[in-house]
Design an enzyme around this catalytic site. Structure first.
Site, PDB file in Angstrom:
ATOM      1  N   HIS A 227       0.816  -1.214   0.000  1.00 15.65           N
ATOM      2  CA  HIS A 227       0.000   0.000   0.000  1.00 15.65           C
ATOM      3  C   HIS A 227       0.851   1.266   0.000  1.00 15.65           C
ATOM      4  O   HIS A 227       0.336   2.379   0.079  1.00 15.65           O
ATOM      5  CB  HIS A 227      -0.926  -0.019   1.224  1.00 15.65           C
ATOM      6  CG  HIS A 227      -2.107   0.879   1.135  1.00 15.65           C
ATOM      7  ND1 HIS A 227      -2.211   2.056   1.850  1.00 15.65           N
ATOM      8  CD2 HIS A 227      -3.249   0.782   0.405  1.00 15.65           C
ATOM      9  CE1 HIS A 227      -3.364   2.642   1.587  1.00 15.65           C
ATOM     10  NE2 HIS A 227      -4.012   1.893   0.702  1.00 15.65           N
ATOM     11  N   LYS A 229       3.186   4.414  -1.162  1.00 15.42           N
ATOM     12  CA  LYS A 229       3.172   5.365  -2.276  1.00 15.42           C
ATOM     13  C   LYS A 229       4.493   6.136  -2.202  1.00 15.42           C
ATOM     14  O   LYS A 229       4.630   7.113  -1.470  1.00 15.42           O
ATOM     15  CB  LYS A 229       2.010   6.353  -2.173  1.00 15.42           C
ATOM     16  CG  LYS A 229       0.616   5.677  -2.093  1.00 15.42           C
ATOM     17  CD  LYS A 229       0.148   5.506  -0.689  1.00 15.42           C
ATOM     18  CE  LYS A 229      -1.311   5.132  -0.576  1.00 15.42           C
ATOM     19  NZ  LYS A 229      -1.713   3.909  -1.251  1.00 15.42           N
ATOM     20  N   ASP A 234      17.362   9.097  -7.607  1.00 11.79           N
ATOM     21  CA  ASP A 234      18.821   9.213  -7.471  1.00 11.79           C
ATOM     22  C   ASP A 234      19.315   9.008  -6.035  1.00 11.79           C
ATOM     23  O   ASP A 234      20.436   9.393  -5.718  1.00 11.79           O
ATOM     24  CB  ASP A 234      19.315  10.577  -7.993  1.00 11.79           C
ATOM     25  CG  ASP A 234      18.989  10.809  -9.446  1.00 11.79           C
ATOM     26  OD1 ASP A 234      18.884   9.815 -10.198  1.00 11.79           O
ATOM     27  OD2 ASP A 234      18.811  11.985  -9.831  1.00 11.79           O
ATOM     28  N   ASN A 244      -1.707   7.850  -4.574  1.00 12.06           N
ATOM     29  CA  ASN A 244      -1.398   6.695  -5.418  1.00 12.06           C
ATOM     30  C   ASN A 244      -0.941   7.147  -6.805  1.00 12.06           C
ATOM     31  O   ASN A 244      -1.070   8.327  -7.178  1.00 12.06           O
ATOM     32  CB  ASN A 244      -2.637   5.813  -5.564  1.00 12.06           C
ATOM     33  CG  ASN A 244      -2.967   5.049  -4.299  1.00 12.06           C
ATOM     34  OD1 ASN A 244      -2.152   4.303  -3.779  1.00 12.06           O
ATOM     35  ND2 ASN A 244      -4.177   5.240  -3.796  1.00 12.06           N
ATOM     36  N   HIS A 441      -8.396  11.562   1.519  1.00 12.53           N
ATOM     37  CA  HIS A 441      -7.583  10.343   1.580  1.00 12.53           C
ATOM     38  C   HIS A 441      -6.359  10.508   2.486  1.00 12.53           C
ATOM     39  O   HIS A 441      -5.450   9.673   2.459  1.00 12.53           O
ATOM     40  CB  HIS A 441      -7.153   9.986   0.140  1.00 12.53           C
ATOM     41  CG  HIS A 441      -6.655   8.599  -0.050  1.00 12.53           C
ATOM     42  ND1 HIS A 441      -5.431   8.327  -0.615  1.00 12.53           N
ATOM     43  CD2 HIS A 441      -7.204   7.388   0.236  1.00 12.53           C
ATOM     44  CE1 HIS A 441      -5.249   7.026  -0.686  1.00 12.53           C
ATOM     45  NE2 HIS A 441      -6.315   6.431  -0.175  1.00 12.53           N
ATOM     46  N   PHE A 463      -1.426  -2.462   9.591  1.00 11.72           N
ATOM     47  CA  PHE A 463      -0.243  -2.521  10.440  1.00 11.72           C
ATOM     48  C   PHE A 463       0.248  -3.942  10.659  1.00 11.72           C
ATOM     49  O   PHE A 463       1.390  -4.152  11.062  1.00 11.72           O
ATOM     50  CB  PHE A 463      -0.544  -1.852  11.782  1.00 11.72           C
ATOM     51  CG  PHE A 463      -0.991  -0.426  11.641  1.00 11.72           C
ATOM     52  CD1 PHE A 463      -0.103   0.556  11.242  1.00 11.72           C
ATOM     53  CD2 PHE A 463      -2.317  -0.074  11.861  1.00 11.72           C
ATOM     54  CE1 PHE A 463      -0.509   1.869  11.080  1.00 11.72           C
ATOM     55  CE2 PHE A 463      -2.735   1.243  11.708  1.00 11.72           C
ATOM     56  CZ  PHE A 463      -1.835   2.217  11.314  1.00 11.72           C
TER      57      PHE A 463
END
Length: 497
Positions: A227, A229, A234, A244, A441, A463
């Site tokens: 889940h 994101k 570099d 997302n 969100h 979790f």
């Protein structure tokens, strides 16, 4: 305790008993010999002299240098042994703090504000879209991405909408950056459903040679998904947050994240989390009993890194716990310790709050965070405020848990627990048609001293068995996060539970 006076006779008898109990027995060979007894030795008597050299004199000046020499020998012999123990047991020294970060780090909050959502406030942050474009513009050699799914193009969800333009532009810029700069593109993603393939990553593999690995959480830990994101560029720059790889996360969904630029000290540590994902995406991979030392970290809640030019202390957490090498805090540890250390307030903004599992056949009650919030409010009189999402897909049973929590408001003097619901309205018929759009969100927590920006919703599954990341910080950036919360909490889009 009352102090008693010394009794010389009791002292004499006590000392004699000590000698007898120690097994010191001397036979008197000569009547005039000096024996070791309190009758002939009294260091407090005037007739005792350190210069007395008669046979049997208990304490002579020559004894002192001998004692010093013995002490030095003991030190010389035992010190290497002690150092040897420390070499093989570094934990004896306690946590070792990482060196301060002297990089010219640029760290800021970024957010996505859904189209037509207007505040009566001047509090606004850089857009997620601008942040991602910056990362692509400053990329030089390698882009590493990690996420659940990819729908940056409008056609990916079989719904064409004009607001998909930002996602389309990001997708185009990824391809052009790789082609024109000769960049390497590495992608770790959740195992796609065969019926819903990640068309974007398939396209990137075929057109620009992206290297893609998929993580099967069911095989790795029995359940869950990736889940996370994460954008990592570099090993100097990164984005982490709630957005997302989805065009809706740029124009139709409200998101909050952190943009970090020119900061190798943090980016390299974030890279260790990405390396865990990449390793577990290999064919036949399994979670090892212990991770290689190369993936361990000194950056955690006990020893956060000091980012000097940004006046911040930072640590990075991860989920689930089996994905955490030595030294890495889990997300739930970070959240609980942030709540437990709060003295004034705890303010939470998440899409879902559910003290149980959501995605398992048998529901498991899991009140870990719920208990911490109740304890903070009741025992320490910490003000607790939760801002949850009210949208077309709100889980009805979540409201029962929230009412249970808010029912404690005012249960005793100083107990403050409030819950509000944030709704992103659809201002046009087209916005209402966007599937899984128009939602708050966010996934963050802020107290008077600490901020936490994460990638996970607050139910047990996230979790226990779901891949996620938390960015924990103290300093000026915390003020910015609190401002975002207050703006949303007091806006016309928030209403009482």
């Amino acid at each position: 305790m009352e102090k008693t006076q010394d009794n010389p006779e009791k002292n004499k008898m006590g000392f004699k008993n000590l000698l007898m109990n120690g097994g010191l027995e001397k036979k008197q060979k000569k009547k005039n010999s000096r024996i070791l007894s309190f009758d002939s030795i009294d260091v407090f008597e005037d007739n005792f002299s350190i210069s007395d050299t008669r046979p049997g004199t208990p304490c002579k000046l020559s004894y002192f240098p001998i004692s010093i020499i013995l002490i030095l020998i003991i030190i010389i012999v035992l010190l290497p042994v002690f150092n040897h123990r420390l070499a093989f047991n570094p934990d004896l020294l306690g946590p070792i703090a990482p060196p301060p970060c002297s990089d010219t780090c640029d760290i800021s909050l970024v957010e996505s504000i859904p189209e037509n959502l207007v505040y009566n406030s001047s509090v606004l942050r850089k857009s997620t879209y601008s942040a991602w474009k910056e990362l692509l513009n400053i990329s030089e050699s390698r882009i590493e991405l990690a996420g659940m799914y990819w729908t940056l193009r409008g056609k990916d969800i079989q719904y064409e909408d004009e607001s998909a333009w930002q996602g389309e532009d990001i997708f185009k810029n990824i391809k052009s950056a790789v082609k024109e700069k000769g960049l390497e593109l590495w992608i770790a993603q959740n195992q796609p459903n065969p019926e819903e393939p990640n068309l974007d990553t398939e396209d990137l593999e075929q057109t620009v040679g992206a290297r893609v690995r998929s993580l099967n959480f069911t095989r790795l830990v029995g359940a869950g998904i990736l889940h996370t994101k994460l954008w990592l560029v570099d090993r100097k720059h990164f984005y982490v947050g709630s957005a997302n790889f989805d065009w809706r996360s740029l124009t139709q969904v409200k998101e909050v994240g952190v943009l970090v630029k020119n900061c190798p000290c943090l980016a390299e540590d974030m890279g260790k989390i990405w390396d865990v994902y990449w390793a577990l995406g290999a064919p036949g991979a399994s979670v090892p009993k212990s991770w290689p030392d190369s993936l361990s970290t000194q950056i955690n809640l006990d020893t956060p890194v000091s980012v000097l030019n940004s006046h911040l202390s930072v640590s990075i957490s991860s989920s689930p716990p089996p994905f955490c090498p030595q030294g890495r805090d889990s997300d739930i540890e970070a959240i609980l310790r942030t709540i437990d250390s709060a003295k004034e307030f705890v303010r939470v903004a998440v899409m879902d709050y559910y003290p149980a599992t959501l995605y398992r056949s048998h529901t498991q009650f899991w009140p870990v965070i719920d208990n911490a919030l109740r304890k903070a409010a009741i025992e320490r009189k910490v003000k607790v405020e939760l801002l949850l999402s009210d949208w077309d897909h709100t889980i009805p049973s979540m409201l029962y848990y929230l009412r249970s929590l808010q029912a404690l408001n005012g249960v005793a003097p100083g107990v403050h627990i409030r819950v509000r619901m944030f709704r992103v309205p659809s201002f046009t018929p087209a916005q209402k048609k966007v599937p899984f759009g128009r939602v708050n969100h966010n996934k963050y927590l802020v107290t008077e001293s600490t901020g936490f920006v994460g990638t996970s919703n607050w139910s047990a599954d996230y979790f226990i068995s779901t891949g996620g990341i938390g960015f924990v910080f103290a300093g000026a950036l915390r003020n910015d996060l609190e401002e975002l919360f207050q703006r949303d909490w007091n806006s016309s889009y928030a209403s009482d539970l």
